[in-house]
Design a protein around this motif. Structure first.
Motif, PDB file in Angstrom:
ATOM      1  N   ARG A  73      -6.562  10.262  -1.772  1.00 56.45           N
ATOM      2  CA  ARG A  73      -6.426   9.262  -0.701  1.00 56.45           C
ATOM      3  C   ARG A  73      -6.837   7.889  -1.219  1.00 56.45           C
ATOM      4  NH1 ARG A  73      -4.895  10.463   4.326  1.00 56.45           N
ATOM      5  NH2 ARG A  73      -5.267   8.250   4.674  1.00 56.45           N
ATOM      6  N   LEU A  74      -7.877   7.863  -2.043  1.00 53.48           N
ATOM      7  CA  LEU A  74      -8.326   6.589  -2.593  1.00 53.48           C
ATOM      8  C   LEU A  74      -7.245   5.992  -3.492  1.00 53.48           C
ATOM      9  CD1 LEU A  74     -10.853   4.740  -2.748  1.00 53.48           C
ATOM     10  CD2 LEU A  74     -11.485   5.970  -4.822  1.00 53.48           C
ATOM     11  N   ARG A  75      -6.667   6.815  -4.355  1.00 50.50           N
ATOM     12  CA  ARG A  75      -5.615   6.328  -5.250  1.00 50.50           C
ATOM     13  C   ARG A  75      -4.403   5.826  -4.480  1.00 50.50           C
ATOM     14  NH1 ARG A  75      -4.104   9.987 -10.314  1.00 50.50           N
ATOM     15  NH2 ARG A  75      -2.841   8.128 -10.645  1.00 50.50           N
ATOM     16  N   ALA A  76      -4.173   6.385  -3.306  1.00 52.27           N
ATOM     17  CA  ALA A  76      -2.984   6.015  -2.537  1.00 52.27           C
ATOM     18  C   ALA A  76      -3.096   4.620  -1.923  1.00 52.27           C
ATOM     19  CB  ALA A  76      -2.736   7.033  -1.422  1.00 52.27           C
ATOM     20  N   GLN A  77      -4.297   4.010  -1.978  1.00 55.56           N
ATOM     21  CA  GLN A  77      -4.488   2.727  -1.314  1.00 55.56           C
ATOM     22  C   GLN A  77      -3.787   1.567  -2.015  1.00 55.56           C
ATOM     23  OE1 GLN A  77      -6.179   2.544   1.777  1.00 55.56           O
ATOM     24  NE2 GLN A  77      -5.791   4.710   1.372  1.00 55.56           N
ATOM     25  N   ASP A  78      -3.607   1.669  -3.336  1.00 50.04           N
ATOM     26  CA  ASP A  78      -3.038   0.537  -4.063  1.00 50.04           C
ATOM     27  C   ASP A  78      -2.554   1.012  -5.427  1.00 50.04           C
ATOM     28  OD1 ASP A  78      -2.319  -2.068  -4.798  1.00 50.04           O
ATOM     29  OD2 ASP A  78      -4.060  -2.938  -3.806  1.00 50.04           O
ATOM     30  N   ASP A  79      -2.030   0.096  -6.211  1.00 53.16           N
ATOM     31  CA  ASP A  79      -1.559   0.405  -7.551  1.00 53.16           C
ATOM     32  C   ASP A  79      -2.728   0.821  -8.441  1.00 53.16           C
ATOM     33  OD1 ASP A  79      -0.853  -0.662 -10.486  1.00 53.16           O
ATOM     34  OD2 ASP A  79       1.001  -0.151  -9.425  1.00 53.16           O
ATOM     35  N   ASP A  80      -2.445   1.671  -9.449  1.00 58.01           N
ATOM     36  CA  ASP A  80      -3.497   2.141 -10.340  1.00 58.01           C
ATOM     37  C   ASP A  80      -4.158   1.011 -11.129  1.00 58.01           C
ATOM     38  OD1 ASP A  80      -3.473   4.750  -9.630  1.00 58.01           O
ATOM     39  OD2 ASP A  80      -2.833   5.541 -11.574  1.00 58.01           O
ATOM     40  N   LEU A  81      -3.482  -0.122 -11.275  1.00 57.04           N
ATOM     41  CA  LEU A  81      -4.097  -1.251 -11.967  1.00 57.04           C
ATOM     42  C   LEU A  81      -5.306  -1.781 -11.210  1.00 57.04           C
ATOM     43  CD1 LEU A  81      -0.914  -3.193 -13.180  1.00 57.04           C
ATOM     44  CD2 LEU A  81      -2.459  -1.774 -14.546  1.00 57.04           C
ATOM     45  N   ARG A  82      -5.370  -1.528  -9.916  1.00 56.26           N
ATOM     46  CA  ARG A  82      -6.507  -1.965  -9.101  1.00 56.26           C
ATOM     47  C   ARG A  82      -7.439  -0.801  -8.772  1.00 56.26           C
ATOM     48  NH1 ARG A  82      -6.170  -6.207  -4.580  1.00 56.26           N
ATOM     49  NH2 ARG A  82      -8.266  -6.362  -5.444  1.00 56.26           N
ATOM     50  N   LEU A  83      -7.306   0.284  -9.518  1.00 57.58           N
ATOM     51  CA  LEU A  83      -8.092   1.467  -9.210  1.00 57.58           C
ATOM     52  C   LEU A  83      -9.594   1.210  -9.368  1.00 57.58           C
ATOM     53  CD1 LEU A  83      -7.728   4.336  -8.261  1.00 57.58           C
ATOM     54  CD2 LEU A  83      -7.439   5.059 -10.630  1.00 57.58           C
ATOM     55  N   GLY A  84      -9.957   0.371 -10.356  1.00 62.91           N
ATOM     56  CA  GLY A  84     -11.368   0.044 -10.519  1.00 62.91           C
ATOM     57  C   GLY A  84     -11.935  -0.654  -9.299  1.00 62.91           C
ATOM     58  N   ASP A  85     -11.174  -1.604  -8.732  1.00 62.82           N
ATOM     59  CA  ASP A  85     -11.616  -2.285  -7.510  1.00 62.82           C
ATOM     60  C   ASP A  85     -11.733  -1.308  -6.345  1.00 62.82           C
ATOM     61  OD1 ASP A  85     -11.640  -4.592  -8.945  1.00 62.82           O
ATOM     62  OD2 ASP A  85      -9.880  -5.490  -7.995  1.00 62.82           O
ATOM     63  N   LEU A  86     -10.766  -0.387  -6.256  1.00 62.43           N
ATOM     64  CA  LEU A  86     -10.801   0.600  -5.177  1.00 62.43           C
ATOM     65  C   LEU A  86     -12.021   1.503  -5.294  1.00 62.43           C
ATOM     66  CD1 LEU A  86      -7.025   1.611  -5.130  1.00 62.43           C
ATOM     67  CD2 LEU A  86      -8.219   0.333  -3.347  1.00 62.43           C
ATOM     68  N   LEU A  87     -12.322   1.933  -6.529  1.00 61.88           N
ATOM     69  CA  LEU A  87     -13.484   2.783  -6.734  1.00 61.88           C
ATOM     70  C   LEU A  87     -14.768   2.026  -6.410  1.00 61.88           C
ATOM     71  CD1 LEU A  87     -14.748   5.432  -7.742  1.00 61.88           C
ATOM     72  CD2 LEU A  87     -14.678   4.488 -10.063  1.00 61.88           C
ATOM     73  N   ALA A  88     -14.829   0.753  -6.821  1.00 64.94           N
ATOM     74  CA  ALA A  88     -16.011  -0.052  -6.522  1.00 64.94           C
ATOM     75  C   ALA A  88     -16.192  -0.204  -5.018  1.00 64.94           C
ATOM     76  CB  ALA A  88     -15.887  -1.424  -7.179  1.00 64.94           C
ATOM     77  N   GLN A  89     -15.094  -0.424  -4.303  1.00 65.78           N
ATOM     78  CA  GLN A  89     -15.180  -0.549  -2.851  1.00 65.78           C
ATOM     79  C   GLN A  89     -15.628   0.766  -2.222  1.00 65.78           C
ATOM     80  OE1 GLN A  89     -11.608  -0.637  -0.624  1.00 65.78           O
ATOM     81  NE2 GLN A  89     -12.358  -2.132   0.861  1.00 65.78           N
ATOM     82  N   ALA A  90     -15.100   1.890  -2.730  1.00 72.04           N
ATOM     83  CA  ALA A  90     -15.533   3.190  -2.235  1.00 72.04           C
ATOM     84  C   ALA A  90     -17.024   3.387  -2.491  1.00 72.04           C
ATOM     85  CB  ALA A  90     -14.729   4.308  -2.892  1.00 72.04           C
ATOM     86  N   GLY A  91     -17.503   2.920  -3.660  1.00 73.27           N
ATOM     87  CA  GLY A  91     -18.925   3.024  -3.949  1.00 73.27           C
ATOM     88  C   GLY A  91     -19.767   2.230  -2.971  1.00 73.27           C
ATOM     89  N   ALA A  92     -19.321   1.012  -2.632  1.00 69.77           N
ATOM     90  CA  ALA A  92     -20.050   0.209  -1.655  1.00 69.77           C
ATOM     91  C   ALA A  92     -20.098   0.923  -0.296  1.00 69.77           C
ATOM     92  CB  ALA A  92     -19.390  -1.161  -1.517  1.00 69.77           C
ATOM     93  N   PHE A  93     -18.996   1.543   0.083  1.00 72.83           N
ATOM     94  CA  PHE A  93     -18.967   2.273   1.356  1.00 72.83           C
ATOM     95  C   PHE A  93     -19.920   3.470   1.310  1.00 72.83           C
ATOM     96  CE2 PHE A  93     -17.097   5.870   3.729  1.00 72.83           C
ATOM     97  CZ  PHE A  93     -17.277   5.388   5.019  1.00 72.83           C
ATOM     98  N   ILE A  94     -19.939   4.205   0.189  1.00 68.90           N
ATOM     99  CA  ILE A  94     -20.831   5.362   0.076  1.00 68.90           C
ATOM    100  C   ILE A  94     -22.293   4.921   0.091  1.00 68.90           C
ATOM    101  CG2 ILE A  94     -21.574   7.180  -1.529  1.00 68.90           C
ATOM    102  CD1 ILE A  94     -18.627   7.565  -2.262  1.00 68.90           C
ATOM    103  N   LEU A  95     -22.599   3.770  -0.526  1.00 63.52           N
ATOM    104  CA  LEU A  95     -23.963   3.254  -0.473  1.00 63.52           C
ATOM    105  C   LEU A  95     -24.339   2.888   0.958  1.00 63.52           C
ATOM    106  CD1 LEU A  95     -26.449   2.479  -2.143  1.00 63.52           C
ATOM    107  CD2 LEU A  95     -25.453   0.198  -2.429  1.00 63.52           C
TER     108      LEU A  95
ATOM    109  N   MET B 175       0.842  -1.197   0.000  1.00 67.09           N
ATOM    110  CA  MET B 175       0.000   0.000   0.000  1.00 67.09           C
ATOM    111  C   MET B 175       0.875   1.244   0.000  1.00 67.09           C
ATOM    112  SD  MET B 175      -2.907   1.182   2.809  1.00 67.09           S
ATOM    113  CE  MET B 175      -3.881  -0.259   2.477  1.00 67.09           C
ATOM    114  N   LYS B 176       0.511   2.229  -0.788  1.00 63.74           N
ATOM    115  CA  LYS B 176       1.289   3.461  -0.820  1.00 63.74           C
ATOM    116  C   LYS B 176       1.213   4.158   0.531  1.00 63.74           C
ATOM    117  CE  LYS B 176       0.178   4.228  -5.691  1.00 63.74           C
ATOM    118  NZ  LYS B 176      -0.433   5.133  -6.663  1.00 63.74           N
TER     119      LYS B 176
END
Length: 653
Positions: A73-95, A1-2
């Motif tokens: 902060r979201l981008r800092a969680q992992d490599d950009d190759l997993r950015l879609g997964d990170l965004l999806a997880q952020a979406g689940a949290f926002i829901l 993790m960054k």
């Protein structure tokens, strides 16, 4: 993790309100500019806190909004190759925040937040497709996202993150243009019922469908990407849609095998040679013929027809080559004979094309003609002609679209390219049109030269005190109006200014019935589209020429200024500049220009800037019109030379 949030040169430019070239210049001129902490040699990344410190110490004006901080902060969680997964997880949290705000407040106060948060999110979002092995939730990122939701609302907060994601992965994402998505929905989706998108991506088409039908519709979607499916589900659920989104390959593993949707919309992957030809050879969906190995798009066409009810409509984007490839001519011919393929519109000279289809009902007589619109007319011609043609395909459509006899298309090639079936004109008619187009182009080019004007050169960039549109609104210098997402069209008599009207400079083409939240436009209004197109409505503007007033159209924003304190063209110029720095990606929601930075200048200086911006906006309109004239002249030239109605000039010697 960054270990820290990072930014690239484009992010820094956005924060400081400058171009990327300025950031490159800072790196060369200042020895103390932060060193890269990651990325590549061509796209280095810098620690956000170091960039902030440097901007502050050197006196550069900058603004790190809460949305920008949440994204970094979201981008800092992992490599950009997993950015879609990170965004999806952020979406689940926002829901989860949207559905259980009280539960979040209790959980946020606990010391074991990191341990308890995954279970809380999973319990509140059990209707979402799940990600495989999602990364652990970071408490500080979660708190920042919660602050963003409190500031903007859940739906708009997630749209902002989706917009940033689309910018970061613009080369990997094949999104549908917003105006195309909205037109597809208007053409085939009824006011209620079930809408299916079997290759839904991040949900652009289904979101346009929800904006069209509101709570009356039910939305089904599937996508091979798990993260994209989850993102689409969150976007729809946050807007209150009745939606079911499944992760999986629709061709190989259909999630809705019994679906009888009222309409199907689709932007499938193009040129996919691994679509499943071998294992799907005997599939019952291939009612119109086995799709060739290299024609995955014809597999998607038949899949869509198999999942729409008899009499239901399909709108699908297709590569231009799909209309004429020899390998697919048998399937195309069968679609025509059965009356399933009803219309094709070329959206641009290079594609894609829009195909409209209808699943035939039992015993129905197939039509004798196919509606076609070429790239010179495109969507507007199709929308104008389709309603009447779909009811009575034997009648000749009015306008630029035309009906082509199906019997004339069923030859050895079954070439369905609209440009090939343009009606032939007589020699004198084509010659007159070519000469008129050439004269209009010459006059337009001369007008552009006269309109370019001169701007004084500034040897050094002037540092000026800055504010934002949001601050101007708080101070009462500007009032921001946004139109409803959906208008009642039935029986509508009110003229509506649309995004297409804004781009063309023409009068309002939309119509709507009176409803809540509608905004009547007035002279001096600055109107902004998500694409960045901006227009100041003068008293003699054709957009205001309708008696009884003109309404602001969906997706548009009107900025109404206090003319005694703020020049409208001054504001329009900086809104236009802000749209160049941070363009809105198709399908990611409305443009939010509230963060656009505006210099604090007295009214006389504003008016000087406003006059220069007005000239540039006029020049931009002129360039757009000249480009359209040039395309017309080239098309007529090719047509005349090929038909023998024009000839090359005589060569000397």
């Amino acid at each position: 993790m960054k270990s820290d949030a990072t930014v690239n040169a484009g992010d820094i430019a956005r924060l400081a309100g400058v171009g990327r070239a300025a950031v490159s210049n800072w790196r060369r001129r200042y020895d103390n500019f932060p060193r890269p902490v990651g990325g590549t040699a061509t796209n280095p990344e810098f620690a956000l806190h170091e960039v902030e410190d440097w901007l502050r110490k050197t006196g550069k004006v900058f603004q790190v909004s809460l949305g920008e901080r949440a994204w970094q902060r979201l981008r800092a969680q992992d490599d950009d190759l997993r950015l879609g997964d990170l965004l999806a997880q952020a979406g689940a949290f926002i829901l989860y925040l949207h559905r259980d705000a009280a539960g979040w407040r209790r959980l946020a106060a606990r010391g074991d937040l990191a341990e308890r948060l995954p279970a809380a999110v999973a319990a509140a979002t059990s209707d979402l497709p799940h990600l495989p092995e999602p990364p652990p939730y970071d408490p500080e990122t979660a708190r920042t996202l919660a602050e963003l939701v409190a500031e903007r609302g859940a739906a708009e907060a997630f749209e902002l993150l989706c917009e940033r994601y689309a910018e970061a992965h613009s080369r990997r994402l094949d999104t549908t243009r917003a105006e195309v998505a909205e037109a597809m929905i208007r053409l085939v989706v009824p006011d209620g019922g079930t809408v299916l998108d079997p290759a839904c991506g991040m949900g652009t088409l289904l979101l346009a469908g929800h904006a069209h039908t509101g709570s009356a519709g039910r939305f089904l979607g599937q996508d091979v990407s798990r993260s994209a499916a989850l993102i689409a589900a969150v976007r729809l659920l946050l807007r209150g849609a009745h939606a079911e989104i499944i992760s999986g390959d629709s061709l190989r593993c259909d999630a809705f095998p019994e679906a009888q949707a009222d309409a199907v919309v689709c932007h499938p992957p193009f040129n996919d040679r691994a679509w499943g030809f071998e294992e799907l050879t005997g599939d019952p969906r291939w009612e119109y013929g086995l799709p060739p190995r290299g024609e995955s798009e014809l597999a998607w066409v038949q899949h869509c027809l198999a999942r729409v009810r008899p009499g239901g409509a399909v709108a699908i984007l297709m590569p231009s080559a799909a209309a004429s490839r020899r390998s697919g001519r048998r399937v195309r011919a069968n679609l025509l004979r059965a009356g399933a393929l009803r219309a094709i519109a070329a959206l641009s000279p290079t594609g894609p094309d829009l195909w409209l289809l209808r699943r035939p009902e039992a015993g129905e007589q197939p039509p004798s003609r196919l509606l076609m619109a070429d790239a010179g007319a495109g969507l507007s011609a199709l929308e104008a002609s389709w309603p009447a043609f779909s009811r009575a395909p034997e009648t000749e459509p009015s306008g630029p679209a035309r009906g082509v006899r199906i019997i004339d298309l069923l030859d050895d090639e079954v070439d369905l390219r609209p440009a090939r079936h343009r009606p032939r004109r007589s020699g004198p008619e084509l010659s007159r049109e070519f000469a008129a187009a050439r004269e209009r182009l010459r006059a337009s080019a001369e007008a552009l030269s006269a309109a370019s004007g001169r701007l004084a050169m500034e040897p050094d960039r002037r540092e000026q005190p800055m504010t934002s549109v949001a601050e101007l609104a708080k101070a009462g210098l500007v009032t921001i109006h946004q139109a409803p997402f959906r208008f009642a069209a039935d029986g509508g008599e009110l003229p509506v200014l649309t995004a297409a009207d804004l781009a063309s400079g023409g009068p309002p083409s939309g119509r709507a019935a009176p409803g809540r939240g509608m905004v009547a436009l007035a002279p001096g209004d600055v109107v902004l589209a998500p694409s960045g197109t901006v227009r100041v409505l003068a008293a003699d503007d054709p957009a205001l020429g309708s008696p009884g007033g003109v309404m602001l159209g969906p997706q548009l924003t009107a900025y109404r200024v206090d003319a005694e304190r703020l020049d409208p063209y001054f504001l329009a110029g900086f809104l236009r500049f802000a749209s160049v720095l941070t363009p809105t990606r198709p399908g990611t929601g409305r443009a939010d220009a509230r963060r656009a930075r505006i210099p604090r200048l007295p009214l006389p200086e504003q008016r000087a800037y406003g006059a220069a911006f007005r000239d540039l906006l006029a020049l931009e309109d002129g360039l757009r019109q000249t480009a359209a004239l040039g395309e017309t002249l080239v098309r007529l030239g090719f047509e005349g030379l090929a038909d023998g109605h024009l000839r090359p000039p005589a060569r000397e010697g």
